[in-house]
Design an enzyme around this catalytic site. Structure first.
Site, short mmCIF file in Angstrom:
data_model
loop_
_atom_site.label_atom_id
_atom_site.label_comp_id
_atom_site.label_asym_id
_atom_site.label_seq_id
_atom_site.Cartn_x
_atom_site.Cartn_y
_atom_site.Cartn_z
N ASP A 166 -12.41 -7.50 6.13
CA ASP A 166 -13.72 -7.60 5.46
C ASP A 166 -14.34 -8.96 5.78
O ASP A 166 -15.54 -9.07 6.04
CB ASP A 166 -13.57 -7.46 3.93
CG ASP A 166 -13.85 -6.04 3.43
OD1 ASP A 166 -13.45 -5.09 4.14
OD2 ASP A 166 -14.46 -5.89 2.36
N ASP A 204 -6.32 -5.83 5.41
CA ASP A 204 -7.46 -5.23 4.71
C ASP A 204 -8.44 -6.32 4.27
O ASP A 204 -9.65 -6.23 4.47
CB ASP A 204 -6.93 -4.46 3.50
CG ASP A 204 -7.94 -3.45 2.98
OD1 ASP A 204 -8.98 -3.25 3.64
OD2 ASP A 204 -7.69 -2.86 1.91
N TYR A 235 0.80 -1.22 0.00
CA TYR A 235 0.00 0.00 0.00
C TYR A 235 0.83 1.28 0.00
O TYR A 235 0.28 2.37 0.10
CB TYR A 235 -0.97 -0.01 1.20
CG TYR A 235 -2.19 -0.88 0.98
CD1 TYR A 235 -2.17 -1.94 0.09
CD2 TYR A 235 -3.37 -0.63 1.65
CE1 TYR A 235 -3.27 -2.74 -0.11
CE2 TYR A 235 -4.49 -1.42 1.46
CZ TYR A 235 -4.44 -2.48 0.58
OH TYR A 235 -5.55 -3.28 0.38
N ASP A 259 -3.52 -17.85 4.17
CA ASP A 259 -4.57 -18.66 3.55
C ASP A 259 -5.27 -19.52 4.61
O ASP A 259 -6.50 -19.67 4.62
CB ASP A 259 -4.03 -19.53 2.40
CG ASP A 259 -2.65 -20.10 2.67
OD1 ASP A 259 -2.03 -19.74 3.69
OD2 ASP A 259 -2.18 -20.93 1.86
N LYS A 319 2.80 -14.85 5.27
CA LYS A 319 2.98 -15.89 4.25
C LYS A 319 4.48 -16.09 4.03
O LYS A 319 4.99 -15.97 2.91
CB LYS A 319 2.24 -15.45 2.97
CG LYS A 319 2.12 -16.51 1.91
CD LYS A 319 1.17 -17.64 2.26
CE LYS A 319 1.14 -18.68 1.14
NZ LYS A 319 0.50 -19.94 1.56
P1 NAI Z 1 -17.85 -1.65 -0.19
O1 NAI Z 1 -17.18 -1.94 1.08
O2 NAI Z 1 -18.21 -0.23 -0.46
O3 NAI Z 1 -19.21 -2.51 -0.31
C1 NAI Z 1 -19.22 -3.94 -0.28
C2 NAI Z 1 -20.66 -4.43 -0.06
O4 NAI Z 1 -21.07 -4.14 1.28
C3 NAI Z 1 -21.67 -3.74 -0.98
O5 NAI Z 1 -22.63 -4.68 -1.41
C4 NAI Z 1 -22.32 -2.70 -0.07
O6 NAI Z 1 -23.64 -2.38 -0.42
C5 NAI Z 1 -22.25 -3.36 1.30
N1 NAI Z 1 -22.15 -2.36 2.36
C6 NAI Z 1 -21.03 -1.64 2.68
N2 NAI Z 1 -21.30 -0.79 3.66
C7 NAI Z 1 -22.61 -0.94 3.99
C8 NAI Z 1 -23.46 -0.31 4.95
N3 NAI Z 1 -23.01 0.65 5.78
N4 NAI Z 1 -24.75 -0.73 5.01
C9 NAI Z 1 -25.20 -1.69 4.21
N5 NAI Z 1 -24.44 -2.32 3.28
C10 NAI Z 1 -23.15 -1.94 3.16
O7 NAI Z 1 -16.89 -2.24 -1.31
P2 NAI Z 1 -16.77 -1.96 -2.86
O8 NAI Z 1 -18.14 -1.96 -3.50
O9 NAI Z 1 -15.78 -2.89 -3.34
O10 NAI Z 1 -16.14 -0.49 -2.97
C11 NAI Z 1 -16.89 0.67 -3.30
C12 NAI Z 1 -15.97 1.88 -3.35
O11 NAI Z 1 -15.45 2.15 -2.05
C13 NAI Z 1 -14.78 1.74 -4.28
O12 NAI Z 1 -14.71 2.90 -5.06
C14 NAI Z 1 -13.56 1.64 -3.35
O13 NAI Z 1 -12.40 2.23 -3.91
C15 NAI Z 1 -14.03 2.41 -2.14
N6 NAI Z 1 -13.42 2.01 -0.86
C16 NAI Z 1 -13.12 3.00 0.04
C17 NAI Z 1 -12.62 2.71 1.27
C18 NAI Z 1 -12.34 3.82 2.24
O14 NAI Z 1 -12.80 4.94 2.07
N7 NAI Z 1 -11.60 3.56 3.33
C19 NAI Z 1 -12.38 1.31 1.69
C20 NAI Z 1 -12.79 0.33 0.70
C21 NAI Z 1 -13.29 0.68 -0.53
#
Ligand code: NAI
Length: 337
Positions: free
Chosen positions: A231, A227, A123, A203, A170
């Site tokens: 999840d 990270d 990262y 793993d 790993k």
């Molecule tokens: P995501 O973590 O946003 O969502 C994954 C799944 O979980 C989706 O189906 C979503 O609807 C559900 N979900 C997440 N938070 C929720 C909540 N509070 N309530 C109900 N359901 C929830 O992962 P995704 O879709 O891979 O990433 C979306 C965007 O977020 C991308 O643009 C990514 O770059 C960004 N991102 C930003 C982070 C940060 O700001 N620290 C961390 C991880 C991803």
């Protein structure tokens, strides 16, 4: 009076921020803990409106605050949160996963915390092209590894129950980088003879999080593995909608949900704000420790117990089997405060 900087974010970020502001305003009105909130732009929206995902004025306002809250940002996350973690040296990413009654967890006896090294590994973003190959540098230092290992053992020391640290890596494949991480953790373990220390390949850890998640206590690992595993551990106890996180350094801290901007449900008023509100609970714990302010501890505990009281009463958002909107769930919290 605490100064809180708040990045409102992208996707569901603004909805979660509205919820957070509403709860914080209620705390401001009804308790002795006072704070002022400064709303800040960062992420995709800032890139569009200001030409920079992390505008200078946002950074200056964060540095001028006591603590930062960050709603999730979108595709520009690496230019916001990864930069902030490194710039402010927020080296410990703390991601708890606990099964609470009435939550859709795999088992009811899970209580673990992932301690993720937050400043190194893949990262650091050091990637380049070499002819027709693409290269990413994986940087693991002894100092940063020992620092995070010590943090993990200190957390284990304060916990009830099994008091065990599992170092996840790993090193059978990445012998130099993960070899150093594993050795650093094992060296630090010698200073904590009362805490059980074990090592596990990443793993196997991913598998064991499903097979026997109750066997974990504190997991310490590198940035990318942490990270991914967090999840997974969030889902094991009910989902990302309930998953808080803290980014902690020696002087400053930033609190945000584990999840991202969830564009698939943005703007629908169905996101679960608990992930962000439980991150705020972690913020109160951190403020309490830093400023020796027991009132903050009480408020954090009250916020957490209200959220899980609502879950117990079946007042839930859609992601965990309920029918409440983000706004309705938030209103129930403020009513009970
Ligand atoms: P995501 O973590 O946003 O969502 C994954 C799944 O979980 C989706 O189906 C979503 O609807 C559900 N979900 C997440 N938070 C929720 C909540 N509070 N309530 C109900 N359901 C929830 O992962 P995704 O879709 O891979 O990433 C979306 C965007 O977020 C991308 O643009 C990514 O770059 C960004 N991102 C930003 C982070 C940060 O700001 N620290 C961390 C991880 C991803």
């Amino acid at each position: 009076m605490y100064k809180i900087s708040l990045i409102t974010g992208d996707g569901i970020g603004p909805e979660l921020s509205e919820s957070a502001i509403s709860v914080l305003n209620t705390i401001n009105d009804k308790t002795d803990v006072k704070f002022e909130i400064t709303k800040l732009l960062a992420g995709d929206i800032a890139l569009k409106e200001k030409g920079k995902a992390l505008p200078d004025e946002t950074l200056a306002a964060i540095k001028n605050s006591d603590v930062c809250l960050k709603a999730p940002v979108g595709e520009s996350a690496a230019d916001v949160i990864v930069v902030l973690r490194r710039m402010l040296d927020l080296y410990a990413n703390i991601r708890p996963a606990k099964s609470y009654p009435h939550m859709p967890a795999l088992r009811d006896d899970i209580d673990m915390v992932i301690v993720r090294e937050n400043t190194e590994d893949l990262y650091t973003g050091k990637e380049f092209s070499l002819g027709n190959a693409s290269v990413a540098l994986r940087i693991i230092s002894e100092n940063a590894s020992k620092r995070i290992a010590k943090y993990a053992f200190e957390i284990a020391k304060q916990r009830d129950g099994m008091r065990k640290v599992t170092c996840v890596h790993k090193s059978n494949v990445m012998r130099i980088t993960d070899g150093m991480f594993a050795k650093a953790c094992a060296d630090v373990a010698k200073d904590y003879p009362d805490i059980t220390f074990e090592q596990m390949y990443v793993d196997a850890c991913a598998m064991n999080l499903i097979r026997q998640p109750h066997q974990f206590d504190v997991v310490v690992t590198t940035n990318l593995f942490g990270d991914i595993l967090s999840d997974e551990s969030s889902q094991v106890v009910g989902g990302l909608g309930m998953a808080p996180a803290a980014n902690i350094g020696d002087k400053f801290a930033l609190f945000e949900p584990v999840h991202g901007a969830a564009f698939d449900i943005a703007g629908q008023n169905i996101a679960n704000p608990s992930s962000f509100l439980l991150s705020i609970k972690m913020m109160f714990d951190w403020l309490a420790a830093k400023h020796n302010d027991s009132k903050c501890t009480e408020i954090g505990q009250k916020l957490e117990s209200i959220i899980f009281g609502l879950v117990k009463d079946g007042i839930k958002t859609k992601d965990i089997g309920g029918d409440k909107t983000t706004a309705e769930f938030t209103a129930e919290i403020t009513n009970r405060f």
